[in-house]
Each structure stands twice: as C-alpha cells, then as structure tokens.
Scaffold this motif. Structure first.
Motif, PDB file in Angstrom:
ATOM      1  N   GLN A  45      33.665  26.604  53.982  1.00 18.40           N
ATOM      2  CA  GLN A  45      33.382  25.289  53.400  1.00 18.40           C
ATOM      3  C   GLN A  45      34.296  25.027  52.209  1.00 18.40           C
ATOM      4  OE1 GLN A  45      28.919  25.638  53.309  1.00 18.40           O
ATOM      5  NE2 GLN A  45      29.174  23.737  52.163  1.00 18.40           N
TER       6      GLN A  45
ATOM      7  N   HIS B 262      32.677  23.016  46.453  1.00 17.55           N
ATOM      8  CA  HIS B 262      31.701  21.972  46.132  1.00 17.55           C
ATOM      9  C   HIS B 262      30.726  22.493  45.080  1.00 17.55           C
ATOM     10  CE1 HIS B 262      29.834  24.501  49.206  1.00 17.55           C
ATOM     11  NE2 HIS B 262      28.659  24.144  48.676  1.00 17.55           N
TER      12      HIS B 262
ATOM     13  N   GLY C  91      33.793  28.509  50.693  1.00 17.30           N
ATOM     14  CA  GLY C  91      34.044  29.661  51.568  1.00 17.30           C
ATOM     15  C   GLY C  91      35.535  29.798  51.839  1.00 17.30           C
TER      16      GLY C  91
ATOM     17  N   HIS D 161      17.923  27.839  48.345  1.00 18.91           N
ATOM     18  CA  HIS D 161      17.927  26.944  47.178  1.00 18.91           C
ATOM     19  C   HIS D 161      16.520  26.861  46.606  1.00 18.91           C
ATOM     20  CE1 HIS D 161      21.782  25.719  48.936  1.00 18.91           C
ATOM     21  NE2 HIS D 161      22.102  25.438  47.693  1.00 18.91           N
TER      22      HIS D 161
HETATM   23  O1  LIG Z   1      28.386  31.214  51.882  1.00 19.00           O
HETATM   24  C1  LIG Z   1      29.250  30.360  51.922  1.00 19.00           C
HETATM   25  O2  LIG Z   1      30.366  30.561  52.405  1.00 19.00           O
HETATM   26  C2  LIG Z   1      28.993  28.984  51.362  1.00 19.00           C
HETATM   27  C3  LIG Z   1      27.568  28.714  51.061  1.00 19.00           C
HETATM   28  C4  LIG Z   1      27.440  27.455  50.307  1.00 19.00           C
HETATM   29  O3  LIG Z   1      28.372  26.974  49.759  1.00 19.00           O
HETATM   30  C5  LIG Z   1      26.175  26.777  50.158  1.00 19.00           C
HETATM   31  O4  LIG Z   1      25.245  27.076  50.930  1.00 19.00           O
HETATM   32  O5  LIG Z   1      26.094  25.899  49.286  1.00 19.00           O
END
Ligand SMILES: O=C(O)CCC(=O)C(=O)O
Length: 339
Positions: free
Chosen positions: A175, A178, A274, A290
């Motif tokens: 990802q 962010h 990521g 979360h």
């Molecule tokens: O574990 C990851 O590579 C990204 C997880 C992530 O950015 C999220 O869940 O906000």
C-alpha cells in the motif's frame, strides 16, 4: 458506494460538518496535548507496575516518535490457533459470507467481496485483506485484545479501550504511504491507534511495513473538505500520498522486521505503507487492528443506532458484527488459550 458511505453522505448534506484543519483540541488524548506530565500519569496508572516494559520510557518514545514496539509479547500458541482459523476459512471459503478486500485491477469495481464468491487462488494470493475475521475467530479476539496491547492503549487514551476493526494479511500490502485517521474515523477521530501483530518472522523482501519516525506531528492534509476522506473530498488518495511523501522528506524512514509475537503500535497520524514485494515466494502474515476509546467509539460502524453487543477481554471491549451475527465466535480454537 457502500450503504454506510451513502448514509454518511446524506447525513453530511443535512448537517454539514465544519471544515477541520486538525483534530479538535478539546478531546485530544492527554498524551497528544502539549507537555503531558508522563511521570505524573504513570505514578497513578494502576497497571504501570505489572507491565513487561517500562511504561514511562514507552510513553516518552510514543510522544516523540508516534509508535512503540513490544517485543515477544504474544505466544506462538495463540498465533498458531489464529492461523489455523484463517486456514480453515480459506479451505472452506464457499461456506462463508465473511468479507475480503481485493486490491487487484480486475476487482476495482467491487473490491470488497464475500469470501464464498472469490476463487481460492485469489484469496491465497497477494493484494488481499481478510476483513474483521476477529468477529468469527475467538483467537482473533484474544490477539486483538491481548493484555500487552490493551494496557498500552489504555495508557495513551487514559480510558477503556474499544477495538474497532481488523485486517489479516498473508502477503505484504504494498500500500502507498498513508495515515489512518482520514479513513478510519471513530466518533472521536483523534481517539485512534493501530496494532500490527507479526504472525510470523518478517523476512526482508516480503513487502515489509515502512513508516516515518515522528511523522504523526506533520500538518494534516486538506482533502478539499477538511482532514477526512469523504464522498465530498475533491482530493484523492494519490494526492494524499504525494503530500505525505513531500512532508516526510527528512524524517527517518524505517522498515519493520518484527519476529513472530512482536507487536508495533502506531499513532493515528503516523505515515506508513507497504514496501513492494521483491520475492513473490515470501509470505508476510500479519494482523492489523484499529482501536479507539469508550468515549471515541460507542456504536458499531455497521449500526450507528443501536447499542452494540460487547465482548470484554482484559478490560477492553470489541463489538459483535451486527451484520454477520451467525459467525460470531464460530471459530473456537482460541477458547482454551490464555493470553
Ligand atoms: O501491513 C501493511 O503493509 C499495511 C497496513 C496498513 O497500512 C494499514 O492497515 O493501515
């Protein structure tokens, strides 16, 4: 657009929210306020002396850097029970309405699908997030509300902890960078943090998580309608990614090479993402949860009207999924396991 987003859009039209440039100061967590008295807080925090780490040191580190790492806090037994539950879900996927998110071009119109409707080779591949499997899995709930994680979150919120959602990854997410708060919005948006639980040793090249140390303090991005991404935002996630890359220049960029049973906890505004997967043979099994506080999250996001059904572990709550009641706690491997 999902039902929840449509309802949110209709609500926003009727009651336009003020355009925020930052989290409202009045209900910030105590540690996010200026000059928090960390030593004073720890002196009166009942669990401080029972923790396997120095809470004062961890809270100073959190304030400065926007994350902490808790090493070897979760047992292999509990993780293995959860992984066995995940494997059962994959093996018997045709039986379940549980959702997965698929970030592949061929699913771009409908990225969230029921696991029963997705071919097994896709479920087991890259670009997949299993959504909220903690609802079905007792081991998933025990990992999510593990005492090591809950105690730290209780300290930063100075309140009862409430878990909001979970994502299970078999491979690195890849990802883009962010922050979470524009996307995961509890009823008090600043009451948000996340945990990243290593379900196996992370190997270099597997698409490690990256994060920018101290980036939780940068000014918040304006989506055109404030600090949250909504149906009315004139900016998009790519604009957000560009903004963060520019703002994070000069911050130390780290990649996460945790061992099975280690946990990273990060601040709502820590910039992270990521890495690309360099070796397709490498899995990177991980579990992201979360959290908010009791004040910050008091209704399940799938039912903003009714009082949620609650499960309590280690003094923290997680809500039953009001939309998938039939699966709640139906994967029972974790039942006999201690946390
Ligand atoms: O574990 C990851 O590579 C990204 C997880 C992530 O950015 C999220 O869940 O906000």
């Amino acid at each position: 657009m999902s039902f929840v987003n449509k309802a949110r859009q209709a609500y926003n039209k009727l009651f336009p929210a003020p355009v925020l440039t930052d989290f409202p100061a009045e209900n910030l967590p105590w540690i996010d306020k200026k000059n928090p008295d960390i030593e004073g807080f720890v002196r009166q925090f009942p669990k401080a002396t029972q923790l396997p780490y120095d809470l004062t040191e961890k809270l100073h580190f959190w304030k400065e850097n926007g994350y902490v790492i808790l090493e070897k806090v979760i047992s292999d037994e509990l993780i293995d029970a959860y992984l066995a539950d995940v494997q059962e879900l994959i093996d018997d996927h045709k039986k379940y309405d549980i959702n997965i998110r698929i970030d592949r071009p061929e699913y771009s119109k409908h990225p969230v699908m029921k696991v029963r409707d997705v071919p097994r080779e896709i479920i087991e591949g890259q670009y997949i997030k299993i959504m909220d499997f903690h609802n079905a899995s007792v081991a998933g709930k025990k990992l999510m509300l593990h005492k090591a994680i809950v105690s730290f979150l209780e300290a930063i919120f100075n309140e009862k902890v409430v878990a909001m959602q979970s994502l299970t990854f078999l491979y690195g997410s890849q990802q883009e960078t962010h922050q979470d708060f524009p996307y995961v919005v509890p009823q008090v948006p600043s009451h948000l943090a996340a945990s990243w639980i290593a379900l196996e040793d992370v190997k270099a090249g597997s698409g490690e998580l990256h994060y920018f140390v101290g980036s939780h303090k940068i000014p918040k991005f304006d989506w055109g309608n404030g600090i949250f991404f909504t149906g009315e935002s004139s900016k998009n996630p790519t604009d957000f990614g560009r903004y963060l890359s520019a703002k994070c220049e000069g911050f130390e960029r780290k990649t996460l090479l945790l061992k099975k049973g280690d946990v990273l906890i990060w601040h709502a505004a820590l910039a992270h993402g990521g890495e690309p997967i360099l070796d397709d043979s490498l899995t990177r099994k991980s579990y992201v949860c979360h959290y908010s506080s009791a004040q910050g999250y008091f209704r399940h996001r799938h039912d903003l009207v009714n009082e949620p059904v609650r499960y309590n572990l280690n003094g923290a709550d997680v809500f039953a999924d009001p939309k998938l009641k039939e699966y709640e706690n139906s994967f029972k491997r974790g039942e006999s396991l201690n946390q």
